[in-house]
Design a protein around this motif. Structure first.
Motif, PDB file in Angstrom:
ATOM      1  N   UNK A  93       1.079  -1.398   0.067  1.00 24.08           N
ATOM      2  CA  UNK A  93       0.279   0.153  -0.073  1.00 24.08           C
ATOM      3  C   UNK A  93       1.057   1.453  -0.036  1.00 24.08           C
ATOM      4  N   UNK A  94       1.601   1.299   1.097  1.00 24.15           N
ATOM      5  CA  UNK A  94       3.020   2.512   0.760  1.00 24.15           C
ATOM      6  C   UNK A  94       3.952   2.864   0.108  1.00 24.15           C
ATOM      7  N   UNK A  95       3.993   1.282  -1.594  1.00 23.94           N
ATOM      8  CA  UNK A  95       4.721   1.742  -2.387  1.00 23.94           C
ATOM      9  C   UNK A  95       3.980   2.637  -3.205  1.00 23.94           C
ATOM     10  N   UNK A  96       2.782   2.826  -3.270  1.00 27.28           N
ATOM     11  CA  UNK A  96       1.813   3.109  -4.022  1.00 27.28           C
ATOM     12  C   UNK A  96       2.007   4.601  -3.836  1.00 27.28           C
ATOM     13  N   UNK A  97       1.835   5.202  -2.477  1.00 23.93           N
ATOM     14  CA  UNK A  97       1.605   6.502  -2.162  1.00 23.93           C
ATOM     15  C   UNK A  97       2.988   7.111  -1.925  1.00 23.93           C
ATOM     16  N   UNK A  98       2.920   8.418  -1.688  1.00 27.73           N
ATOM     17  CA  UNK A  98       4.032   9.723  -1.927  1.00 27.73           C
ATOM     18  C   UNK A  98       3.992   9.863  -0.532  1.00 27.73           C
ATOM     19  N   UNK A  99       5.751   9.697  -0.893  1.00 28.53           N
ATOM     20  CA  UNK A  99       6.135  10.224   0.690  1.00 28.53           C
ATOM     21  C   UNK A  99       6.499   9.184   1.104  1.00 28.53           C
ATOM     22  N   UNK A 100       6.925   7.698   1.090  1.00 28.68           N
ATOM     23  CA  UNK A 100       7.083   6.940   1.203  1.00 28.68           C
ATOM     24  C   UNK A 100       8.349   6.854   1.293  1.00 28.68           C
ATOM     25  N   UNK A 101       9.309   6.750   2.025  1.00 26.21           N
ATOM     26  CA  UNK A 101      10.940   7.410   1.666  1.00 26.21           C
ATOM     27  C   UNK A 101      11.747   5.812   1.413  1.00 26.21           C
ATOM     28  N   UNK A 102      12.803   6.348   0.848  1.00 24.11           N
ATOM     29  CA  UNK A 102      13.871   5.275   0.334  1.00 24.11           C
ATOM     30  C   UNK A 102      14.453   4.251   1.893  1.00 24.11           C
ATOM     31  N   UNK A 103      14.263   5.313   2.351  1.00 22.32           N
ATOM     32  CA  UNK A 103      15.348   4.384   3.848  1.00 22.32           C
ATOM     33  C   UNK A 103      13.860   3.453   4.007  1.00 22.32           C
ATOM     34  N   UNK A 104      12.371   4.083   4.597  1.00 21.58           N
ATOM     35  CA  UNK A 104      11.690   3.552   4.819  1.00 21.58           C
ATOM     36  C   UNK A 104      11.207   1.882   4.539  1.00 21.58           C
ATOM     37  N   UNK A 105      11.501   1.960   3.020  1.00 23.67           N
ATOM     38  CA  UNK A 105      11.085   0.999   2.415  1.00 23.67           C
ATOM     39  C   UNK A 105      12.300  -0.059   2.450  1.00 23.67           C
ATOM     40  N   UNK A 106      13.638   0.288   2.773  1.00 26.70           N
ATOM     41  CA  UNK A 106      14.595  -0.021   2.686  1.00 26.70           C
ATOM     42  C   UNK A 106      14.434  -1.432   4.230  1.00 26.70           C
ATOM     43  N   UNK A 107      14.067  -0.204   5.064  1.00 20.21           N
ATOM     44  CA  UNK A 107      14.063  -1.011   6.480  1.00 20.21           C
ATOM     45  C   UNK A 107      12.609  -2.122   6.926  1.00 20.21           C
ATOM     46  N   UNK A 108      11.793  -1.776   6.016  1.00 17.55           N
ATOM     47  CA  UNK A 108      10.572  -2.977   5.914  1.00 17.55           C
ATOM     48  C   UNK A 108      11.048  -4.354   4.569  1.00 17.55           C
ATOM     49  N   UNK A 109      11.742  -3.734   3.953  1.00 20.55           N
ATOM     50  CA  UNK A 109      12.564  -5.363   3.437  1.00 20.55           C
ATOM     51  C   UNK A 109      14.146  -6.279   3.518  1.00 20.55           C
ATOM     52  N   UNK A 110      14.686  -4.386   4.935  1.00 20.15           N
ATOM     53  CA  UNK A 110      15.469  -5.722   6.121  1.00 20.15           C
ATOM     54  C   UNK A 110      15.183  -6.352   7.106  1.00 20.15           C
ATOM     55  N   UNK A 111      13.857  -5.811   7.258  1.00 23.43           N
ATOM     56  CA  UNK A 111      13.252  -6.851   8.190  1.00 23.43           C
ATOM     57  C   UNK A 111      12.132  -7.580   8.153  1.00 23.43           C
ATOM     58  N   UNK A 112      11.517  -7.836   6.626  1.00 18.80           N
ATOM     59  CA  UNK A 112      11.336  -8.882   5.838  1.00 18.80           C
ATOM     60  C   UNK A 112      12.396 -10.289   6.062  1.00 18.80           C
ATOM     61  N   UNK A 113      13.363 -10.093   5.536  1.00 19.98           N
ATOM     62  CA  UNK A 113      14.557 -11.177   5.658  1.00 19.98           C
ATOM     63  C   UNK A 113      15.429 -11.666   6.699  1.00 19.98           C
ATOM     64  N   UNK A 114      14.533 -10.279   7.529  1.00 23.89           N
ATOM     65  CA  UNK A 114      15.739 -10.461   8.943  1.00 23.89           C
ATOM     66  C   UNK A 114      15.048 -11.216  10.054  1.00 23.89           C
ATOM     67  N   UNK A 115      13.925 -10.883  10.446  1.00 24.73           N
ATOM     68  CA  UNK A 115      13.762 -10.252  11.468  1.00 24.73           C
ATOM     69  C   UNK A 115      12.888 -12.355  11.805  1.00 24.73           C
ATOM     70  N   UNK A 116      13.195 -12.662  12.771  1.00 24.37           N
ATOM     71  CA  UNK A 116      13.184 -13.665  12.935  1.00 24.37           C
ATOM     72  C   UNK A 116      11.244 -14.586  12.866  1.00 24.37           C
ATOM     73  N   UNK A 117      10.621 -13.063  12.615  1.00 26.67           N
ATOM     74  CA  UNK A 117       8.935 -13.937  12.652  1.00 26.67           C
ATOM     75  C   UNK A 117       8.926 -13.954  11.302  1.00 26.67           C
TER      76      UNK A 117
END
Length: 351
Positions: A93-117
């Motif tokens: 949803x945020x990828x389609x919205x303005x203002x979703x910063x590159x760092x927020x994207x990066x942290x989200x991707x990193x979380x999905x790949x490294x968070x044990x959940x």
């Protein structure tokens, strides 16, 4: 899909959601829009127990409505409970919205790949979000930079003072941390185009430049760094010219020395350039001893005065040692041949 009105007092923000940066000016504009024409699209929430709801997406609309003093707001209530699915939906949803910063994207991707959940793979994320693997990897590479640099990263490709785009940063991502962040801050301050950033990055990756020199370069401006790169490249090109010119000459000398050392064994087919085609043909009716004599006369040449004064003087130590060794071998061989030819001459005179 059911849309219901829920009291804002019963709705909580999701502090674990991917987006957490909200531009104040954009938020004021959204408030004005909601006040004038109302909420155009509902937010999405999920049940959180005790008659409360947690936002899946729509935090900005929630914030704006709450600041306007709204009592309720339109919501889509999701029945999804899987944390992975919810987080992916929030990112999508945020990828389609303005203002979703590159760092927020990066942290989200990193979380999905490294968070044990979650422990997702980059391939899985690519398929679920419809983004190339390279896109996800490039975003994650932004996390290599320090906080001072991260705060300057913005979306888009426009070069702005004291801001950094993803394209400006990626050429620097593999540099050591002591160079990477300092250069990024210089590039932001001096509004360096991507083409210049690539030159600077290439210079700092060059192993021919010492670490102490690279440390001193960090005190230069971005434009001075580009000038230094140009000078460095020009100097390297100039140094390469003598080596390139010397290579053919060295090869010619080696060939000449090889020919001299093998002179007594030159075959009949190699004589055409020295004695001419007619002489080669004539050897067919000569005796073998006569053929050998003509071959020897054709290939054995005494060195000229210029050879002694110019070519020999130009040899370096390594070449001189090899040359002298080959000359000694040739002299020994010729002296032995000379003794044999003297015997041939004596035999011919005695007949």
């Amino acid at each position: 899909m059911e849309i219901i009105e829920i009291p804002i007092a019963f709705i909580d923000e999701d502090t674990d959601q991917p987006r957490y940066q909200f531009d104040e000016e954009a938020l004021q504009e959204l408030m004005k829009s909601i006040e004038e024409i109302g909420l155009l699209s509902p937010i999405k929430v999920r049940t959180a127990g005790h008659n409360r709801y947690k936002i899946i997406y729509g935090n900005r609309r929630y914030k704006a409505s709450k600041m306007l003093g709204k009592q309720t707001m339109s919501c889509i209530v999701s029945t999804v409970t899987d944390e992975m699915e919810i987080y992916l939906e929030q990112i999508a949803e945020n990828l389609t919205r303005e203002g979703f910063s590159p760092i927020e994207e990066a942290e989200a991707f990193h979380k999905l790949m490294n968070d044990a959940r979650f422990s997702s793979s980059i391939k899985y994320l690519s398929s679920k979000l419809g983004k190339p693997e390279s896109y996800i990897k490039n975003k994650c590479d932004l996390l290599k930079f320090g906080n001072a640099v991260k705060k300057l990263i913005v979306s888009g490709t426009e070069i702005r003072k004291d801001k950094l785009t993803e394209d400006q940063l990626l050429p620097l991502k593999d540099l050591p941390i002591e160079h990477r962040d300092s250069l990024a801050l210089i590039i932001a301050r001096d509004e360096m185009p991507v083409s210049d950033v690539k030159k600077i990055a290439k210079m700092f990756k060059d192993k021919d430049i010492s670490e102490s020199t690279k440390g001193k370069l960090l005190y230069k401006s971005g434009h001075e760094l580009v000038e230094t790169w140009s000078v460095f490249q020009n100097n390297r090109a100039e140094r390469a010219k003598p080596a390139a010119a010397k290579a053919p000459a060295k090869a010619a000398k080696s060939e000449k020395a090889a020919a001299a050392s093998h002179a007594p064994m030159v075959e009949h087919s190699n004589l055409s350039s020295s004695v001419g085609q007619s002489q080669v043909a004539a050897t067919a009716v000569l005796a073998p001893i006569q053929v050998k004599l003509q071959q020897l006369l054709a290939v054995v040449q005494e060195p000229s005065e210029s050879d002694l004064q110019t070519d020999a003087a130009k040899l370096d130590d390594t070449e001189r040692d090899k040359f002298l060794n080959d000359v000694n071998t040739l002299v020994e061989h010729l002296e032995k041949q000379l003794d044999e030819w003297k015997r041939v001459r004596e035999l011919a005179l005695s007949k």
